[in-house]
Design a protein around this motif. Structure first.
Motif, short mmCIF file in Angstrom:
data_model
loop_
_atom_site.label_atom_id
_atom_site.label_comp_id
_atom_site.label_asym_id
_atom_site.label_seq_id
_atom_site.Cartn_x
_atom_site.Cartn_y
_atom_site.Cartn_z
N SER A 17 0.95 -1.65 0.20
CA SER A 17 0.43 0.16 -0.27
C SER A 17 0.67 1.12 0.28
O SER A 17 2.14 1.41 0.22
CB SER A 17 -1.11 -0.12 1.22
OG SER A 17 0.07 0.07 2.54
N ARG A 21 3.64 0.96 -2.86
CA ARG A 21 2.83 -0.15 -3.63
C ARG A 21 2.88 1.45 -4.75
O ARG A 21 3.01 0.86 -6.29
CB ARG A 21 1.20 0.10 -3.71
CG ARG A 21 0.32 0.15 -4.68
CD ARG A 21 -0.44 -0.07 -4.60
NE ARG A 21 -1.20 -1.56 -4.14
CZ ARG A 21 -2.19 -1.83 -3.61
NH1 ARG A 21 -3.34 -0.60 -3.41
NH2 ARG A 21 -2.00 -3.01 -2.45
N THR A 43 -3.24 -7.68 0.08
CA THR A 43 -2.97 -6.17 -0.30
C THR A 43 -1.38 -6.64 -1.59
O THR A 43 -1.33 -5.82 -2.32
CB THR A 43 -2.00 -5.19 0.79
OG1 THR A 43 -1.23 -6.09 1.14
CG2 THR A 43 -3.35 -4.95 1.34
N THR A 47 -1.21 -5.33 -5.67
CA THR A 47 -0.29 -4.28 -6.17
C THR A 47 0.50 -5.49 -6.92
O THR A 47 0.68 -4.55 -8.51
CB THR A 47 1.18 -4.58 -4.82
OG1 THR A 47 0.37 -3.74 -3.62
CG2 THR A 47 2.32 -3.64 -5.17
#
Length: 250
Positions: A17, A21, A43, A47
């Motif tokens: 994130s 990211r 997460t 990505t």
């Protein structure tokens, strides 16, 4: 047109994130095979999905940077198939929360030292083993403007970020003659989901505290990461680069 990181491998901690990211996306857009590491599978998968949807190449590995065995394995995974580690972004960390020094929680301080200091140190240690063996590499450490100036209520956080800068400078000098560059980026406030959830008036005041009149987008920090990882910064090592809209200017 040849992309500047074509054929290169990159490893990004905290890649699920935010700045991690955005940086992973930017590195992949320039041709790097990017491995993102973090503690949350969903997460990290997102990505990778975003990178692949944009035509890039990526993979993920679940790892806690405070666990040496896990980060060693994650770096090994990042080199799988190529045996190389060309770019490393050490971005995993913990922001903490506002607490005056006299009231500061020992548990909070221990948490930040574990993630920000120990986690970055262990990541650098195992990344540098590959970079020194191959005689090349560019490493970027994500510090903070808080490591450059005093921030009331965040003394523990600022201390860990200053430690990251010290590790960056010391390690950069160790490997400067081995074809390896190590630099740090020191953002100001960045537009993340946490910031987006704040009261609008308070959010506006945070932006106004930066001379440029706003907070940064994660992509703007990623641009600095890409530059420091690229040959365009080939004579730059051991710096702590503020990307903070002028916040740290005396």
């Amino acid at each position: 047109m040849t992309r500047q990181f074509a054929g290169k491998t990159a490893f990004v901690t905290g890649g699920g994130s935010g700045i991690g990211r955005a940086s992973a996306l930017a590195l992949a857009a320039d041709g790097a095979l990017v491995t993102v590491a973090g503690r949350t599978t969903d997460t990290l998968k997102e990505t990778v999905r975003l990178i692949e949807a944009a035509g890039g190449s990526a993979r993920y590995v679940v790892a806690d940077v405070t666990d040496e065995a896990q980060i060693e394995h994650a770096v090994q995974d990042a080199t799988a198939g190529t045996g190389r580690l060309d770019i490393a972004l050490n971005n995993a960390g913990y922001d903490g929360e506002y607490q005056l020094t006299k009231d500061y929680s020992s548990q909070l301080l221990d948490r930040m030292i574990a993630l920000n200091v120990r986690g970055m140190f262990l990541s650098m240690k195992h990344e540098l083993r590959y970079m020194t063996a191959q005689g090349s590499g560019a490493m970027v450490n994500m510090s903070s403007g808080a490591g450059l100036i005093g921030v009331p209520g965040f003394s523990g956080y600022a201390a860990t970020k200053a430690a990251e800068i010290a590790m960056t400078k010391s390690s950069a000098l160790e490997v400067a003659d081995q074809g390896i560059r190590i630099n740090a980026v020191c953002p100001g406030l960045v537009d993340t989901p946490l910031i987006a959830d704040l009261d609008p008036e308070y959010r506006a005041s945070l932006g106004a505290s930066h001379p440029l009149g706003r907070i940064a987008r994660a992509e703007e920090i990623a641009d600095a990461v890409v530059w420091l990882a690229s040959d365009k910064s080939s004579f730059v090592t051991g710096i702590a680069l503020p990307v903070d809209g002028g916040y740290s200017v005396p």
